[in-house]
Write an enzyme that holds these catalytic residues in place. Structure first.
Site, mmCIF file in Angstrom:
data_model
loop_
_atom_site.group_PDB
_atom_site.id
_atom_site.type_symbol
_atom_site.label_atom_id
_atom_site.label_comp_id
_atom_site.label_asym_id
_atom_site.label_seq_id
_atom_site.Cartn_x
_atom_site.Cartn_y
_atom_site.Cartn_z
ATOM 1 N N GLY A 98 26.305 72.736 -39.698
ATOM 2 C CA GLY A 98 26.634 74.146 -39.570
ATOM 3 C C GLY A 98 28.034 74.331 -39.004
ATOM 4 O O GLY A 98 28.440 73.607 -38.101
ATOM 5 N N THR A 150 28.618 73.029 -32.245
ATOM 6 C CA THR A 150 27.436 73.763 -32.683
ATOM 7 C C THR A 150 27.268 74.975 -31.794
ATOM 8 O O THR A 150 27.335 74.855 -30.563
ATOM 9 C CB THR A 150 26.163 72.894 -32.633
ATOM 10 O OG1 THR A 150 25.006 73.733 -32.741
ATOM 11 C CG2 THR A 150 26.072 72.103 -31.338
ATOM 12 N N ASP A 168 24.620 76.505 -31.185
ATOM 13 C CA ASP A 168 23.332 76.456 -30.490
ATOM 14 C C ASP A 168 23.439 75.845 -29.089
ATOM 15 O O ASP A 168 22.584 76.094 -28.240
ATOM 16 C CB ASP A 168 22.307 75.655 -31.296
ATOM 17 C CG ASP A 168 21.918 76.333 -32.591
ATOM 18 O OD1 ASP A 168 22.271 77.518 -32.777
ATOM 19 O OD2 ASP A 168 21.280 75.676 -33.436
ATOM 20 N N ASP A 224 23.936 67.812 -33.747
ATOM 21 C CA ASP A 224 23.083 66.638 -33.598
ATOM 22 C C ASP A 224 22.849 65.903 -34.910
ATOM 23 O O ASP A 224 22.832 64.672 -34.938
ATOM 24 C CB ASP A 224 21.758 67.001 -32.929
ATOM 25 C CG ASP A 224 20.943 67.994 -33.746
ATOM 26 O OD1 ASP A 224 21.517 68.695 -34.599
ATOM 27 O OD2 ASP A 224 19.727 68.079 -33.518
ATOM 28 N N ARG A 281 17.183 78.338 -32.411
ATOM 29 C CA ARG A 281 15.978 77.570 -32.744
ATOM 30 C C ARG A 281 15.273 77.017 -31.497
ATOM 31 O O ARG A 281 14.563 77.732 -30.821
ATOM 32 C CB ARG A 281 16.316 76.445 -33.722
ATOM 33 C CG ARG A 281 16.720 76.922 -35.096
ATOM 34 C CD ARG A 281 16.867 75.770 -36.048
ATOM 35 N NE ARG A 281 17.856 74.816 -35.609
ATOM 36 C CZ ARG A 281 18.056 73.627 -36.172
ATOM 37 N NH1 ARG A 281 17.294 73.244 -37.176
ATOM 38 N NH2 ARG A 281 18.989 72.827 -35.731
ATOM 39 N N ARG A 309 25.524 69.526 -45.759
ATOM 40 C CA ARG A 309 24.486 68.616 -45.259
ATOM 41 C C ARG A 309 24.195 67.614 -46.375
ATOM 42 O O ARG A 309 23.897 67.997 -47.499
ATOM 43 C CB ARG A 309 23.237 69.401 -44.869
ATOM 44 C CG ARG A 309 23.526 70.498 -43.838
ATOM 45 C CD ARG A 309 22.272 71.211 -43.387
ATOM 46 N NE ARG A 309 22.577 72.413 -42.620
ATOM 47 C CZ ARG A 309 22.884 72.438 -41.330
ATOM 48 N NH1 ARG A 309 22.926 71.295 -40.666
ATOM 49 N NH2 ARG A 309 23.135 73.576 -40.711
ATOM 50 N N ASP A 325 22.808 72.826 -28.156
ATOM 51 C CA ASP A 325 21.541 72.121 -27.942
ATOM 52 C C ASP A 325 21.698 70.626 -27.704
ATOM 53 O O ASP A 325 20.724 69.875 -27.791
ATOM 54 C CB ASP A 325 20.605 72.367 -29.125
ATOM 55 C CG ASP A 325 21.216 71.954 -30.462
ATOM 56 O OD1 ASP A 325 22.416 71.582 -30.496
ATOM 57 O OD2 ASP A 325 20.502 72.011 -31.480
#
Length: 318
Positions: A10, A124, A126, A102, A170, A71, A128
């Protein structure tokens, strides 16, 4: 020395700033740099492009990534990984710098296990990745959410509504949590804390009782259906409740100064760490400093939830 660089997974605001730093510092140090278009897929397509000073001019402020991203299914197979390693060897890429999240780091680790020297930069929205504090793009995404919260609060106040704003993340609630505390949200629904319908409902009722005209709820995606929650809250409180799903607007836009600075620091450090010996490293921000970690160990670190920040939000949003 020839350094390859790609952006994968992403997109995140600040990827271009990191790319610019990699290319310019590498040239300054006397190295050749090749960009690989469209993530790991570009390796299999042999879509390599020589990078010069002008190729990264006027991109530090741009969102997205000029190299493109994707991806790659091929990177999920042993055969594909072996082929990617062989192509990089044929192209003379001694060190590969991967900018992504990740999934991108896992692809880099697979290449490392196959013999490729790799260094990863965390990018990212996120946030995360547990081994580091703030990935490239996170702070820009928070600012994007805050802008939306401000606009939605205006219209919610005018019409005496509650509004559920669904954000990305997420399995990590950092976007909702940080934007929630900075944006004055009344409630945040995140994966790290069990959902408490009565708690959200009671905050709406308490605000309604004292004449409050709006109620902002930030919801991390994939937790509970936003429209179903809106219906249930409206029935339980009598307050009209609407839903706004921000979606991919959170990934785009001009990166903040903080993301540009962090991305530039990370990109420069990645080049400095390229050397004769093979590398398998993950770079990240830790305690305000750029640090390097063993890639495999970095991926194994679980994300730590800032419970104190959540408790602070809960107390100041009464």
């Amino acid at each position: 020395m020839r350094i390859g660089v790609l952006t994968s997974g992403g997109d995140a605001p600040g990827m271009n700033a990191a790319l610019r730093a990699v290319v310019r510092v590498a040239i300054y140090e006397g190295h050749d740099v090749v960009g690989i278009r469209n993530g790991f897929s570009g390796i299999f397509e042999k879509d390599f492009v020589a990078m010069g000073l002008s190729s990264v001019a006027d991109i530090i402020h741009k969102g997205g990534t000029i190299l493109g991203t994707s991806r790659s299914k091929e990177m999920r197979t042993d055969e594909g990984i072996a082929r990617a390693r062989e192509i990089l060897k044929e192209e003379g890429v001694e060190h590969l710098i991967v900018i992504g999240g990740d999934g991108s780091m896992k692809g880099a680790l697979a290449l490392s296990d196959a013999g490729q020297s790799v260094i990863t930069l965390p990018a990212t929205i996120d946030n995360d990745l547990g081994y580091q504090e703030a990935s490239i793009g996170f702070y820009t995404a928070v600012e994007t959410i805050l802008e939306a919260v401000g606009r939605i609060r205006d219209t919610s106040s005018a019409l005496r509504r509650a509004n559920i704003i669904e954000v990305m993340g997420r399995h990590c609630g950092d976007l909702a949590l940080y934007a929630g505390i900075a944006g004055g949200a009344e409630s945040v629904i995140i994966p790290e804390v069990p959902f408490d319908f009565d708690g959200v409902k009671n905050k709406i009722l308490a605000g309604k009782k004292r004449g409050k005209r709006h109620h902002i709820i930030l919801l991390t995606e994939e937790q509970i259906p936003a429209y179903g929650l809106a219906k249930d809250l409206e029935e339980a409180t009598g307050v009209e409740t609407r839903v706004t799903i921000l979606g991919y607007t959170q990934r785009g836009g001009i990166p903040t100064g903080k993301d540009r600075i962090n991305a530039s620091r990370l990109g420069a450090e990645a080049v400095f760490l390229c050397g004769e010996e093979k590398r398998s490293l993950a770079l990240g921000l830790s305690e305000g400093k750029i640090k390097s970690f063993d890639l495999r160990e970095a991926l194994a670190v679980e994300k730590t939830f800032d419970r104190a920040l959540y408790d602070t939000l809960d107390k100041i949003s009464i």
